[in-house]
Scaffold this active site. Structure first.
Site, PDB file in Angstrom:
ATOM      1  N   ASN A  89      10.094  73.127  62.765  1.00  0.00           N
ATOM      2  CA  ASN A  89       8.917  72.274  62.861  1.00  0.00           C
ATOM      3  C   ASN A  89       7.702  73.103  62.460  1.00  0.00           C
ATOM      4  O   ASN A  89       7.469  74.172  63.026  1.00  0.00           O
ATOM      5  CB  ASN A  89       8.754  71.746  64.282  1.00  0.00           C
ATOM      6  CG  ASN A  89       9.888  70.819  64.680  1.00  0.00           C
ATOM      7  OD1 ASN A  89      10.461  70.117  63.851  1.00  0.00           O
ATOM      8  ND2 ASN A  89      10.235  70.819  65.955  1.00  0.00           N
ATOM      9  N   GLN A  96       5.328  71.043  65.742  1.00  0.00           N
ATOM     10  CA  GLN A  96       5.423  72.389  66.327  1.00  0.00           C
ATOM     11  C   GLN A  96       4.544  72.491  67.565  1.00  0.00           C
ATOM     12  O   GLN A  96       3.371  72.108  67.534  1.00  0.00           O
ATOM     13  CB  GLN A  96       4.985  73.438  65.286  1.00  0.00           C
ATOM     14  CG  GLN A  96       5.198  74.863  65.773  1.00  0.00           C
ATOM     15  CD  GLN A  96       4.859  75.906  64.715  1.00  0.00           C
ATOM     16  OE1 GLN A  96       4.338  75.582  63.636  1.00  0.00           O
ATOM     17  NE2 GLN A  96       5.154  77.160  65.028  1.00  0.00           N
ATOM     18  N   HIS A 102      10.295  79.601  65.011  1.00  0.00           N
ATOM     19  CA  HIS A 102      11.628  79.437  65.588  1.00  0.00           C
ATOM     20  C   HIS A 102      12.411  78.405  64.799  1.00  0.00           C
ATOM     21  O   HIS A 102      11.853  77.448  64.278  1.00  0.00           O
ATOM     22  CB  HIS A 102      11.553  79.025  67.064  1.00  0.00           C
ATOM     23  CG  HIS A 102      10.644  77.853  67.310  1.00  0.00           C
ATOM     24  ND1 HIS A 102       9.275  77.981  67.368  1.00  0.00           N
ATOM     25  CD2 HIS A 102      10.907  76.548  67.505  1.00  0.00           C
ATOM     26  CE1 HIS A 102       8.732  76.800  67.587  1.00  0.00           C
ATOM     27  NE2 HIS A 102       9.706  75.901  67.670  1.00  0.00           N
ATOM     28  N   HIS A 104      15.426  75.723  65.262  1.00  0.00           N
ATOM     29  CA  HIS A 104      16.254  74.986  66.217  1.00  0.00           C
ATOM     30  C   HIS A 104      17.660  74.837  65.641  1.00  0.00           C
ATOM     31  O   HIS A 104      17.818  74.457  64.477  1.00  0.00           O
ATOM     32  CB  HIS A 104      15.714  73.564  66.426  1.00  0.00           C
ATOM     33  CG  HIS A 104      14.349  73.469  67.025  1.00  0.00           C
ATOM     34  ND1 HIS A 104      14.155  73.148  68.354  1.00  0.00           N
ATOM     35  CD2 HIS A 104      13.115  73.621  66.488  1.00  0.00           C
ATOM     36  CE1 HIS A 104      12.840  73.098  68.591  1.00  0.00           C
ATOM     37  NE2 HIS A 104      12.195  73.375  67.484  1.00  0.00           N
TER      38      HIS A 104
HETATM   39  P1  5GP Z   1       8.687  73.182  68.676  1.00  0.00           P
HETATM   40  O1  5GP Z   1       8.258  71.841  69.185  1.00  0.00           O
HETATM   41  O2  5GP Z   1       7.526  74.154  68.650  1.00  0.00           O
HETATM   42  O3  5GP Z   1       9.419  73.137  67.372  1.00  0.00           O
HETATM   43  O4  5GP Z   1       9.751  73.708  69.695  1.00  0.00           O
HETATM   44  C1  5GP Z   1       9.462  74.471  70.820  1.00  0.00           C
HETATM   45  C2  5GP Z   1      10.679  74.434  71.695  1.00  0.00           C
HETATM   46  O5  5GP Z   1      10.586  75.485  72.624  1.00  0.00           O
HETATM   47  C3  5GP Z   1      10.822  73.137  72.500  1.00  0.00           C
HETATM   48  O6  5GP Z   1      12.074  72.542  72.178  1.00  0.00           O
HETATM   49  C4  5GP Z   1      10.738  73.601  73.947  1.00  0.00           C
HETATM   50  O7  5GP Z   1      11.619  72.895  74.789  1.00  0.00           O
HETATM   51  C5  5GP Z   1      11.108  75.063  73.856  1.00  0.00           C
HETATM   52  N1  5GP Z   1      10.481  75.921  74.842  1.00  0.00           N
HETATM   53  C6  5GP Z   1       9.150  75.969  75.150  1.00  0.00           C
HETATM   54  N2  5GP Z   1       8.919  76.915  76.072  1.00  0.00           N
HETATM   55  C7  5GP Z   1      10.125  77.487  76.343  1.00  0.00           C
HETATM   56  C8  5GP Z   1      10.532  78.533  77.229  1.00  0.00           C
HETATM   57  O8  5GP Z   1       9.735  79.145  77.950  1.00  0.00           O
HETATM   58  N3  5GP Z   1      11.860  78.850  77.246  1.00  0.00           N
HETATM   59  C9  5GP Z   1      12.769  78.201  76.456  1.00  0.00           C
HETATM   60  N4  5GP Z   1      14.064  78.585  76.553  1.00  0.00           N
HETATM   61  N5  5GP Z   1      12.414  77.216  75.621  1.00  0.00           N
HETATM   62  C10 5GP Z   1      11.120  76.855  75.561  1.00  0.00           C
END
Ligand code: 5GP
Ligand code: ZN
Length: 116
Positions: A89, A96, A102, A104
């Site tokens: 993302n 994001q 990161h 997924h």
């Molecule tokens: P994004 O929306 O930025 O692509 O994804 C961020 C992801 O990080 C989300 O799926 C969220 O659940 C995960 N996430 C956020 N904070 C933490 C954390 O402290 N530990 C873990 N294991 N996952 C996290």
């Protein structure tokens, strides 16, 4: 790109200051289970160095290492044959929420297309 950012939760996971359910660690990359899984398997693969997003990524070797680690964890989770989804993302419209790059890795159920 820089080293570690104390305000960044994924930097803190990479350094071990914040706990995570880690599934893979290499010199350059860490993979751990997402806190809020969107599929039976939901793993995040990150570079150890702080890169805010794909837009900021400069090192193609690191890009390759993150992607190959995503494939490795998918294989170790038993997803290789059935398939899985690899998602980055990017920014606001991309959804994001954590600004440390990161990837997924999602699997264990059939994914839909187009994504939401
Ligand atoms: P994004 O929306 O930025 O692509 O994804 C961020 C992801 O990080 C989300 O799926 C969220 O659940 C995960 N996430 C956020 N904070 C933490 C954390 O402290 N530990 C873990 N294991 N996952 C996290
Ligand atoms: Zn970071």
């Amino acid at each position: 790109m820089s080293g570690s950012n104390q305000e960044c939760v994924f930097c803190r996971i990479a350094s071990g200051q914040v706990k995570a359910d880690r599934v893979l660690e290499t010199e350059d990359v860490v993979a751990f289970r997402d806190l809020n899984p969107q599929a039976p398997t939901h793993i995040l693969v990150i570079p150890r160095v702080h890169v805010a997003s794909l837009n900021e990524l400069e090192d193609p070797d690191l890009a390759g290492r993150v992607l190959m680690a995503a494939r490795q964890v998918a294989g170790e989770e038993g997803l290789a044959e059935a398939g899985y989804r690899v998602v980055v993302n990017q920014g606001s419209d991309g959804g994001q929420t954590v600004f440390h790059l990161h990837v997924h890795v999602l699997g264990g159920r059939r994914m839909t297309w187009p994504p939401g």
